[in-house]
Design an enzyme around this catalytic site. Structure first.
Site: not given
Length: 216
Positions: A159, A88, A127, A13, A170
């Site tokens: 992370r 949201r 990542r 996004k 998520r």
């Protein structure tokens, strides 16, 4: 052109918002940018938001909405904007609708970046972040065979919020909160979906092809 960009974490996004807004010559307005501007500028809303953020609490809707209202009333947003990160949920969408209606405006389009869960996990869980310079690498896309940063030699680590179980959680939260928002905009007749897989430039091209029929 007034549009909202929605999509799951890892859909790209932020990147697409920048390119699309640039192509349309309208400001990209993200809630993150608004928060940072208010906090660093020491505005009354920024000071209020900082109290919640410092405690690790979510900033209440009414504070976020007041910041969005202030930002959308600025001169550069009068002929259009791209909203990223707001609304949201359906309640926020209804408030945005009423806010724009008060100004004699309405949303032209809601663009949904569509990407399946496995692709999101592949993007985010791959990542690795450099412990020294903070640069982000990807085990697959950057063909990383070792755990060292190519830029500075620092050790790479994953992370916590990039771990697969966290990413999947998520995505669950996104589905719970945002699926009703997508349905809301579909019912309003302003929702268009765009396949967000593939190179960034191709996704932008697809998005622009969907947007053109809605341009005045």
């Amino acid at each position: 052109m007034r549009l909202v960009l929605v999509g799951p974490p890892g859909a790209g996004k932020g990147t697409q918002a920048q390119y699309i807004a640039s192509n349309l010559s309208i400001p990209k307005i993200s809630t993150g940018d608004i928060f940072r501007a208010n906090v660093s500028g020491g505005t009354d809303l920024g000071k209020l938001a900082k109290q919640y953020m410092d405690r690790g609490d979510l900033v209440p809707d009414e504070v976020t909405i007041a910041m969005v209202r202030d930002r959308l009333s600025e001169d550069d947003a009068q002929d259009g904007f791209l909203l990223d990160g707001f609304p949201r949920n359906v309640a926020q969408a209804e408030i945005l609708r009423d806010m724009l209606k008060d100004w004699g405006q309405a949303l032209d389009l809601v663009l949904e970046l569509v990407v399946d869960d496995d692709e999101v996990v592949r993007r985010l869980a791959g990542r690795r972040t450099c412990s020294q310079c903070g640069r982000i690498w990807h085990v697959e896309f950057d063909d990383k065979k070792d755990d060292k940063c190519d830029a500075c030699g620092g050790a790479l680590f994953q992370r916590d919020d990039d771990k697969e179980e966290t990413v999947r959680h998520r995505l669950e939260v996104y589905q719970e909160q945002t699926a009703p928002l997508v349905s809301y905009y579909a019912d309003e007749g302003v929702l268009v979906g765009v396949d967000a897989t593939g190179p960034v430039e191709e996704v932008t091209q697809r998005a622009m092809e969907e947007i053109r029929p809605f341009m005045g």
